[in-house]
Scaffold this motif. Structure first.
Motif, PDB file in Angstrom:
ATOM      1  N   TYR A 153       0.812  -1.219   0.000  1.00  0.00           N
ATOM      2  CA  TYR A 153       0.000   0.000   0.000  1.00  0.00           C
ATOM      3  C   TYR A 153       0.849   1.274   0.000  1.00  0.00           C
ATOM      4  N   ALA A 154       1.783   1.402   0.966  1.00  0.00           N
ATOM      5  CA  ALA A 154       2.697   2.553   1.047  1.00  0.00           C
ATOM      6  C   ALA A 154       1.954   3.877   1.154  1.00  0.00           C
ATOM      7  N   LEU A 155       0.815   3.875   1.856  1.00  0.00           N
ATOM      8  CA  LEU A 155       0.092   5.123   2.097  1.00  0.00           C
ATOM      9  C   LEU A 155       0.777   5.900   3.218  1.00  0.00           C
ATOM     10  N   PHE A 156       0.616   7.214   3.195  1.00  0.00           N
ATOM     11  CA  PHE A 156       1.174   8.055   4.251  1.00  0.00           C
ATOM     12  C   PHE A 156       0.224   8.006   5.449  1.00  0.00           C
ATOM     13  N   PRO A 157       0.666   7.467   6.585  1.00  0.00           N
ATOM     14  CA  PRO A 157      -0.258   7.260   7.711  1.00  0.00           C
ATOM     15  C   PRO A 157      -0.756   8.552   8.336  1.00  0.00           C
ATOM     16  N   ASN A 158       0.012   9.647   8.182  1.00  0.00           N
ATOM     17  CA  ASN A 158      -0.358  10.915   8.801  1.00  0.00           C
ATOM     18  C   ASN A 158      -1.230  11.778   7.904  1.00  0.00           C
ATOM     19  N   LEU A 159      -1.553  11.284   6.697  1.00  0.00           N
ATOM     20  CA  LEU A 159      -2.403  12.028   5.771  1.00  0.00           C
ATOM     21  C   LEU A 159      -3.756  11.331   5.643  1.00  0.00           C
ATOM     22  N   THR A 160      -4.787  12.121   5.427  1.00  0.00           N
ATOM     23  CA  THR A 160      -6.103  11.546   5.202  1.00  0.00           C
ATOM     24  C   THR A 160      -6.137  10.854   3.845  1.00  0.00           C
ATOM     25  N   VAL A 161      -7.219  10.131   3.617  1.00  0.00           N
ATOM     26  CA  VAL A 161      -7.408   9.482   2.318  1.00  0.00           C
ATOM     27  C   VAL A 161      -7.338  10.503   1.185  1.00  0.00           C
ATOM     28  N   ALA A 162      -8.061  11.612   1.337  1.00  0.00           N
ATOM     29  CA  ALA A 162      -8.055  12.635   0.292  1.00  0.00           C
ATOM     30  C   ALA A 162      -6.665  13.224   0.096  1.00  0.00           C
TER      31      ALA A 162
END
Length: 335
Positions: A84-93
């Protein structure tokens, strides 16, 4: 001229050549899967296209422009990772709009594009959540939306479904294919799962030891494998020998050669149009719902055959003596 051209691509790590003279032409809008076991070089090819690895030699062109030497952010390529590599401190948007923000897009454009992407992946109301508040399937949808938001020329997916459970994996792979078709984006999908590759690809590249063993449509790869490796790696296989001691001894197919047949090519009893009959004894029965997989001992070999479930015809019991039949036309020669 192909939209994406990969020519004589090589990659070595020290003395280890992990990709060897890899060549592939991809048409615009085509969905290609790189299929193979761990360590075959498929992810290394993907990372070279993305710009995360530099080729030892060879060329990678999109629209005639060579990308070798360009940084990842100069290639206009979107990539979705396994983890996934999503930024955990950022919202989905904020995750979805991250690439556009880095490019300096106006706020109104980012908001509009984020809304489009969230609608596309079926999560229009989750823009304010954080990644930890989402399921694995939802997180991977967000990762896909983030990769697509900047409108890349090519989409790369590195085993994006392997961390998901089976039901979510099947659903999401179909969604990915539907989105890819809707957008018409050229896509390369890396997987070790043959069912995934067969079900969603326009063409498949079967890799083995850094080499593209065969490139073809799913129909061609499954039904007409060109190498012994492809024949064994893709789908289940029964192998027959025609030499004097083999289980097809006396059949006029070419002495000393091995042949293979898929489980669905074998039939219980003497089916119309078949010209090979083998006496056999049922050794295993596996009920899989719509399909029943039988294993039988036939002339010294262990073979599998698939039959459709019929509620009025129960499968033969273990230990039952039967005849199996197949057509020589369905045999696959093994080199």
């Amino acid at each position: 001229m192909a939209f994406l051209e990969i020519s004589h691509l090589e990659k070595s790590f020290g003395a280890n050549r992990v990709v060897k003279d890899f060549n592939l032409d991809v048409d615009k809008g085509e969905f290609i899967s790189l299929l193979g076991p761990s360590g075959c070089g498929k992810t290394t090819v993907l990372r070279m296209v993305a710009g995360f690895e530099n080729p030892s030699s060879g060329a990678i062109r999109i629209g005639g422009t060579d990308l070798v030497g360009k940084r990842p952010n100069q290639r206009n390529i979107g990539m979705v990772f396994q983890a996934y590599a999503l930024f955990p401190n950022l919202t989905v948007a904020e995750n979805v709009g991250f690439g556009l923000k880095i490019k300096g897009a106006p706020r109104a454009e980012i908001d509009r594009r984020v809304a489009e992407m969230l609608a596309l992946i079926g999560l229009p109301d989750l823009g304010g959540r954080y990644p930890f508040q989402l399921s694995g399937g939802q997180q991977q949808r967000v990762a896909l939306a983030r990769a697509l938001a900047p409108k890349p020329q090519v989409l790369l997916l590195d085993e994006p479904l392997s961390a998901l459970d089976a039901k979510v994996r099947v659903s999401l792979r179909n969604e990915i294919r539907a989105i890819q078709r809707e957008l018409g984006i050229t896509t390369i999908f890396v997987t070790h799962d043959q069912e995934e590759a067969l079900s969603i690809s326009d063409r498949i590249v079967v890799m083995n030891g850094g080499i593209a063993d065969q490139v073809g449509t799913p129909f061609e790869i499954y039904n007409r494998p060109s190498t012994r490796f492809v024949a064994h790696f893709v789908g289940q296989l029964n192998v027959f020998s025609t030499d004097g001691a083999g289980n097809l001894a006396g059949v006029q197919l070419g002495a000393g050669r091995d042949f293979a047949a898929r489980p669905e090519a074998l039939h219980l009893g003497r089916a119309p149009g078949t010209d090979i009959v083998l006496p056999a004894r049922i050794s295993e029965v596996h009920f899989l719902g719509s399909v029943i997989r039988l294993t039988a001992d036939a002339a010294g070999a262990r073979v599998s055959l698939d039959t459709f479930n019929r509620p009025d015809v129960p499968p033969p019991a273990i230990g039952t003596d039967v005849e199996l039949s197949l057509s020589s036309r369905d045999l696959i020669p093994l080199g």
